[in-house]
Write a protein that holds these residues in place. Structure first.
Motif, PDB file in Angstrom:
ATOM      1  N   LEU A 199      18.517  94.179  35.652  1.00 12.63           N
ATOM      2  CA  LEU A 199      19.123  92.755  36.307  1.00 12.63           C
ATOM      3  C   LEU A 199      19.079  91.424  37.472  1.00 12.63           C
ATOM      4  CD1 LEU A 199      20.165  92.486  32.607  1.00 12.63           C
ATOM      5  CD2 LEU A 199      18.473  91.849  33.680  1.00 12.63           C
ATOM      6  N   LYS A 200      19.825  93.516  38.491  1.00 10.65           N
ATOM      7  CA  LYS A 200      20.392  92.552  39.432  1.00 10.65           C
ATOM      8  C   LYS A 200      19.543  91.844  40.242  1.00 10.65           C
ATOM      9  CE  LYS A 200      24.857  94.676  39.212  1.00 10.65           C
ATOM     10  NZ  LYS A 200      24.834  95.986  38.742  1.00 10.65           N
ATOM     11  N   THR A 201      18.093  92.129  40.581  1.00  9.66           N
ATOM     12  CA  THR A 201      17.038  91.780  40.604  1.00  9.66           C
ATOM     13  C   THR A 201      16.589  90.288  40.268  1.00  9.66           C
ATOM     14  OG1 THR A 201      15.037  92.490  39.114  1.00  9.66           O
ATOM     15  CG2 THR A 201      15.650  93.805  41.042  1.00  9.66           C
ATOM     16  N   ILE A 202      16.860  90.069  39.559  1.00  8.98           N
ATOM     17  CA  ILE A 202      17.291  88.523  38.679  1.00  8.98           C
ATOM     18  C   ILE A 202      17.793  87.576  39.192  1.00  8.98           C
ATOM     19  CG2 ILE A 202      16.360  87.242  36.858  1.00  8.98           C
ATOM     20  CD1 ILE A 202      15.623  89.255  35.303  1.00  8.98           C
ATOM     21  N   ALA A 203      19.220  87.879  38.988  1.00 13.57           N
ATOM     22  CA  ALA A 203      20.206  87.047  39.595  1.00 13.57           C
ATOM     23  C   ALA A 203      21.635  87.942  39.401  1.00 13.57           C
ATOM     24  CB  ALA A 203      20.408  86.066  38.425  1.00 13.57           C
ATOM     25  N   PRO A 204      22.654  87.542  39.944  1.00 13.37           N
ATOM     26  CA  PRO A 204      23.773  88.387  40.145  1.00 13.37           C
ATOM     27  C   PRO A 204      24.368  88.148  39.210  1.00 13.37           C
ATOM     28  CG  PRO A 204      23.790  86.370  41.277  1.00 13.37           C
ATOM     29  CD  PRO A 204      22.939  85.949  41.485  1.00 13.37           C
ATOM     30  N   GLN A 205      24.563  87.628  37.891  1.00 10.76           N
ATOM     31  CA  GLN A 205      25.256  87.194  36.743  1.00 10.76           C
ATOM     32  C   GLN A 205      24.895  87.584  35.471  1.00 10.76           C
ATOM     33  OE1 GLN A 205      28.533  84.377  37.182  1.00 10.76           O
ATOM     34  NE2 GLN A 205      29.851  85.126  35.348  1.00 10.76           N
ATOM     35  N   LYS A 206      25.186  88.034  34.872  1.00  9.32           N
ATOM     36  CA  LYS A 206      24.759  87.409  33.390  1.00  9.32           C
ATOM     37  C   LYS A 206      25.399  87.326  32.774  1.00  9.32           C
ATOM     38  CE  LYS A 206      24.776  92.794  32.849  1.00  9.32           C
ATOM     39  NZ  LYS A 206      24.504  94.079  32.086  1.00  9.32           N
ATOM     40  N   PHE A 207      25.082  86.182  31.257  1.00 12.00           N
ATOM     41  CA  PHE A 207      25.799  85.929  30.819  1.00 12.00           C
ATOM     42  C   PHE A 207      25.355  87.509  29.179  1.00 12.00           C
ATOM     43  CE2 PHE A 207      27.514  81.808  31.084  1.00 12.00           C
ATOM     44  CZ  PHE A 207      27.608  82.222  32.589  1.00 12.00           C
ATOM     45  N   ASN A 208      25.901  87.851  28.711  1.00 14.00           N
ATOM     46  CA  ASN A 208      25.319  89.678  28.794  1.00 14.00           C
ATOM     47  C   ASN A 208      25.510  89.189  26.724  1.00 14.00           C
ATOM     48  OD1 ASN A 208      24.868  91.542  27.897  1.00 14.00           O
ATOM     49  ND2 ASN A 208      26.063  92.923  28.885  1.00 14.00           N
ATOM     50  N   HIS A 209      24.984  88.352  25.896  1.00 17.23           N
ATOM     51  CA  HIS A 209      25.090  88.548  24.302  1.00 17.23           C
ATOM     52  C   HIS A 209      24.602  89.687  23.889  1.00 17.23           C
ATOM     53  CE1 HIS A 209      27.186  85.146  25.309  1.00 17.23           C
ATOM     54  NE2 HIS A 209      26.223  84.467  26.095  1.00 17.23           N
ATOM     55  N   ASP A 210      24.696  90.160  22.119  1.00 17.21           N
ATOM     56  CA  ASP A 210      25.016  91.475  21.659  1.00 17.21           C
ATOM     57  C   ASP A 210      24.384  91.179  20.610  1.00 17.21           C
ATOM     58  OD1 ASP A 210      27.276  90.528  21.364  1.00 17.21           O
ATOM     59  OD2 ASP A 210      27.882  91.814  20.372  1.00 17.21           O
ATOM     60  N   VAL A 211      23.830  89.684  20.639  1.00 21.69           N
ATOM     61  CA  VAL A 211      23.264  88.948  18.808  1.00 21.69           C
ATOM     62  C   VAL A 211      23.011  89.670  18.221  1.00 21.69           C
ATOM     63  CG1 VAL A 211      23.920  86.369  19.730  1.00 21.69           C
ATOM     64  CG2 VAL A 211      21.370  87.640  19.642  1.00 21.69           C
ATOM     65  N   VAL A 212      22.831  89.824  16.592  1.00 19.02           N
ATOM     66  CA  VAL A 212      22.191  90.771  15.924  1.00 19.02           C
ATOM     67  C   VAL A 212      21.466  89.385  14.505  1.00 19.02           C
ATOM     68  CG1 VAL A 212      24.329  90.996  14.618  1.00 19.02           C
ATOM     69  CG2 VAL A 212      22.304  92.485  14.031  1.00 19.02           C
ATOM     70  N   VAL A 213      20.631  90.107  13.981  1.00 18.47           N
ATOM     71  CA  VAL A 213      19.608  89.027  13.012  1.00 18.47           C
ATOM     72  C   VAL A 213      19.121  90.738  11.964  1.00 18.47           C
ATOM     73  CG1 VAL A 213      19.104  87.132  14.500  1.00 18.47           C
ATOM     74  CG2 VAL A 213      17.671  88.871  14.453  1.00 18.47           C
ATOM     75  N   PRO A 214      18.499  90.076  10.502  1.00 24.07           N
ATOM     76  CA  PRO A 214      17.785  90.611   9.600  1.00 24.07           C
ATOM     77  C   PRO A 214      16.671  91.021  10.729  1.00 24.07           C
ATOM     78  CG  PRO A 214      18.894  88.968   8.278  1.00 24.07           C
ATOM     79  CD  PRO A 214      18.759  88.161  10.178  1.00 24.07           C
ATOM     80  N   LYS A 215      15.935  92.426  10.547  1.00 25.84           N
ATOM     81  CA  LYS A 215      15.233  93.127  11.446  1.00 25.84           C
ATOM     82  C   LYS A 215      13.728  91.741  11.468  1.00 25.84           C
ATOM     83  CE  LYS A 215      15.512  97.211   9.645  1.00 25.84           C
ATOM     84  NZ  LYS A 215      16.394  96.811   8.415  1.00 25.84           N
ATOM     85  N   ALA A 216      13.628  91.537  10.168  1.00 28.00           N
ATOM     86  CA  ALA A 216      12.138  90.771  10.269  1.00 28.00           C
ATOM     87  C   ALA A 216      12.655  89.328  10.680  1.00 28.00           C
ATOM     88  CB  ALA A 216      12.240  90.622   8.831  1.00 28.00           C
ATOM     89  N   ARG A 217      13.246  88.977  11.332  1.00 25.86           N
ATOM     90  CA  ARG A 217      13.777  88.205  12.274  1.00 25.86           C
ATOM     91  C   ARG A 217      14.178  87.960  13.199  1.00 25.86           C
ATOM     92  NH1 ARG A 217      16.507  83.719   7.689  1.00 25.86           N
ATOM     93  NH2 ARG A 217      15.000  82.194   8.748  1.00 25.86           N
TER      94      ARG A 217
END
Lengths: 468, 468
Positions: A331-349
């Motif tokens: 990821l560091k090759t893309i941009a220096p910082q990430k807003f790192n989210h860990d969202v979750v949905v029912p798997k079929a979605r």
């Protein structure tokens, strides 16, 4: 009220060498992987539970904020002392107290590094499945406080499935024990499970009793690539219908793969036009693993896989995992910082979630490489920013608000692994009604009547953003 | 305060045909499988969540005890209105709302019979593992309120492992939702897991979201007999070392086997001199089940099994299970009443538990046939009494006190499946310290500020024994 300076009163409890008041320590112990730290007023390193209890009582008596710290690898600021006060680092409580092979139990102090515990139990043929990406740095106590997940959670479940009992110190100084060494226990309320994932806001954990399982002796690892995320999720649903429950089903999106491809030294590239890659591992007895891997391969082919690789030996297995392991670094090759989210949905979605992410990329002009645990529907959405580009940062914050609203509309949750801390507190009301938040605050008060323990976390109206 | 009679105010909410005030109903709805019931003042049968909330508000406003009732199959008096008041029977909330095959989720109302849910999900190739003995009478809501177990809990875990989300009504009338459709969720405190096993003292459950798994297609069933319980537990530890995790490992002691032998029509007899019988079932894909069964057989032989049977077809499998199924019925040939305890110890200490039971038999001159879930260390200890024999009843109560103390000394818990209710409340302090009990009461108050919900349960100093 005693007028002796606070650090000296802490030194009376732990000894002067275990109280730190220099600025560098106060800031270092006040920063986690979110990188938005705040200096503590003082850092204290207790040696045992009795010292933790004495520190808690002192803080409660003086209404001083008390923030417990383990490995400091959290992503939501859970161990950041946003209101100053005392940071209690549990680094001296770092021993594995028992590995009970006959009863399949380990008893550990909170600051045992998760990976070290795994190594120790695997040496005797046992297995502690939770495997957060930070497992070589994060500690069991922090994993319990945040209810850490990881790739193997699909088959084996998250941390809470393995916590049988706790010793913990209440902010008012009582030392409590919940649960115990038995896997079934319905004596009173399940305070153990309430404490797991409570983000250090209810009690300070001082000892943890964990359930272990026999170590699965054999693994088979497959990699399949697909023209769309929908094809990949179709493969997941097909393999579940074939009654295979893999240990891990990891998905990586096309943008993420491009990032890995750009990272020097990575050879595990997907064919051109790949919009989704699945990394699937089955484990168990040798008689079972081969046929299960066959069923995985069939499911992927029937779902339209463009390429299917299957590791023939451990070296090939490591090579297939390499693309997954390189994700964070790349990821560091893309941009220096990430807003790192860990969202979750029912798997079929999950396909709908990836469509939402694609919309966000276009609408806000952002790079958002995403990957995660397809079996759980738990996807890591990384909104990449250059911190100096204030307009990009603003767009990233707008995009995260739209992401969270979209996830809730997909019947999901804004956090599947990292917790709320202060970083996501503003969005708590998307998942929880005011009645539920009010109930949670009453539960908090049942543990922490004066609100001294990790204040300013989880509940939106109490959050103070760190300003250092 | 309104002066309209209470039953009429309930009738305003649910309609007069759903309010029962006749003595027979009040007593029938006030009795569970413990058989020490108490008449409710009034029984009410709501149609939906809104009616439940209106009933709760009425009870809270008038400080009237409110006791929720599902199938009424509990063994500790959890649904007995020991202080009178309102029994709210959830029998009209009995629908399976959704079986979501793609997401492996079922959504049910509380009074769906557990066995009916299992049948429905198995018809589409899915599996809901929890299997309390009462599964043809008990309901999902009651299973969740008590955190029911069952033989399959060894491999698959107890009810709490399957509860992802709840809709519930607080005693003050708020309708809350906890958790949801995702298997990973760390947004706020885990109130879902706190409500599971809370014995109807925190909220009334009105909707339950359950995790399902793919149905294991094949089973293999084995029966092994041993000269001592120690030999049988050695077999359990050996098969775990061989990395087999059976779905069930049931143990039956010699006295219990004698009881079954005395029950007409039972042919599955063990060889003479058998002090322990193991019934072991492995399940999974066909490729895996055969080799696992071989390993089970080897472990049993190496541990000194005197006889080993392996079912060759479904008819033989049913015959092997028959001895286990006949256990409850066969107890009636010993004595008319049982004090039915469900203690649990770490699995390697099961031989010590059986030695304790043997001591109790001798010391108190009692018949105490015992059986249970060897893999979990969860043993059903049945102290048999003739209710007319007051001396035997007295000795039985003395023996149960010694049993509970002994279980705690073995690092166990006084209840692994049935809960506390009022029947075991006097012993809560054996497992929990005063600080922990005080904390649990503060948690209770966070949900139920006026103490109207299932009062007189769980906490020893609040218990009123039923006198009817």
């Amino acid at each position: 009220m005693e007028h002796r300076p606070f650090p000296l009163r802490l030194a009376d409890i732990v000894g002067p060498e275990f109280v730190k008041t220099d600025h560098e320590s106060r800031l270092r112990y006040g920063t986690d992987a979110l990188n938005r730290g705040h200096a503590a007023d003082v850092v204290v390193l207790p040696a045992d539970t009795a010292q933790v209890a004495a520190i808690a009582r002192l803080c409660d008596d003086t209404r001083t904020p008390l923030v417990a710290r383990g490995g400091g690898t959290g992503y939501t600021g859970g161990s950041v002392p946003t209101r100053g006060g005392v940071v209690i680092s549990l680094e001296r409580l770092n021993r594995i107290l028992d590995i009970d092979e006959a009863n399949l139990i380990a008893i550990v102090q909170p600051n045992v590094i998760t990976g070290d515990l795994q190594d120790a139990v695997e040496r005797v043929g046992l297995f502690y499945p939770p495997d957060p990406a930070s497992l070589r740095q994060s500690v069991v106590g922090g994993n319990v406080a945040e209810c850490a997940g990881g790739p193997r959670a699909f088959k084996y479940g998250v941390t809470k499935r393995y916590v049988l009992g706790l010793e913990a110190v209440l902010p008012t100084g009582e030392i409590i024990r919940t649960g115990g060494k038995v896997v079934k226990n319905v004596v009173g309320y399940d305070l153990t499970q309430l404490l797991v994932g409570s983000e250090g806001t209810l009690a300070v954990l001082t000892e943890i009793t964990l359930r272990l399982i026999p170590k699965p002796p054999v693994q088979a690892t497959l990699r399949a690539t697909f023209p769309t995320v929908t094809h990949a999720v179709d493969a997941v649903i097909r393999l579940l219908r074939a009654r295979v429950v893999p240990a891990t089903i990891e998905v990586v999106d096309g943008e993420r793969l491009d990032a890995v491809a750009g990272h020097p030294g990575v050879r595990s590239l997907a064919p051109p036009g790949t919009a989704a890659l699945l990394l699937i591992e089955v484990d168990g007895l040798s008689e079972q693993v081969g046929p299960e891997a066959d069923r995985v391969a069939t499911a992927c082919r029937e779902a339209g896989a463009t390429e299917l690789l299957r590791a023939r030996d451990e070296a090939e297995r490591q090579e297939l995992w390499r693309v997954r392991r390189e994700l964070s670094l790349s990821l560091k090759t893309i941009a220096p910082q990430k807003f790192n989210h860990d969202v979750v949905v029912p798997k079929a979605r999950v396909p709908e979630l990836f469509r939402l992410i694609a919309d966000l990329r276009e609408r806000f002009g952002l790079r958002i490489p995403s990957f995660g645990h397809a079996g759980d529907g738990n996807i890591h959405v990384n909104i990449m920013v250059s911190p100096d580009d204030t307009d990009e940062v603003r767009r990233a914050h707008e995009a995260e608000a739209v992401l969270f609203e979209g996830v809730v509309a997909l019947e999901g949750a804004i956090s599947g692994e990292h917790g709320i801390g202060f970083a996501k507190a503003a969005y708590l009301g998307l998942n929880l009604t005011p009645d539920v938040i009010a109930l949670m605050k009453r539960v908090k008060a049942a543990f922490d009547p004066h609100g001294i323990l990790n204040p300013g976390k989880m509940f939106p109206d109490e959050v103070t953003l760190p300003h250092s």
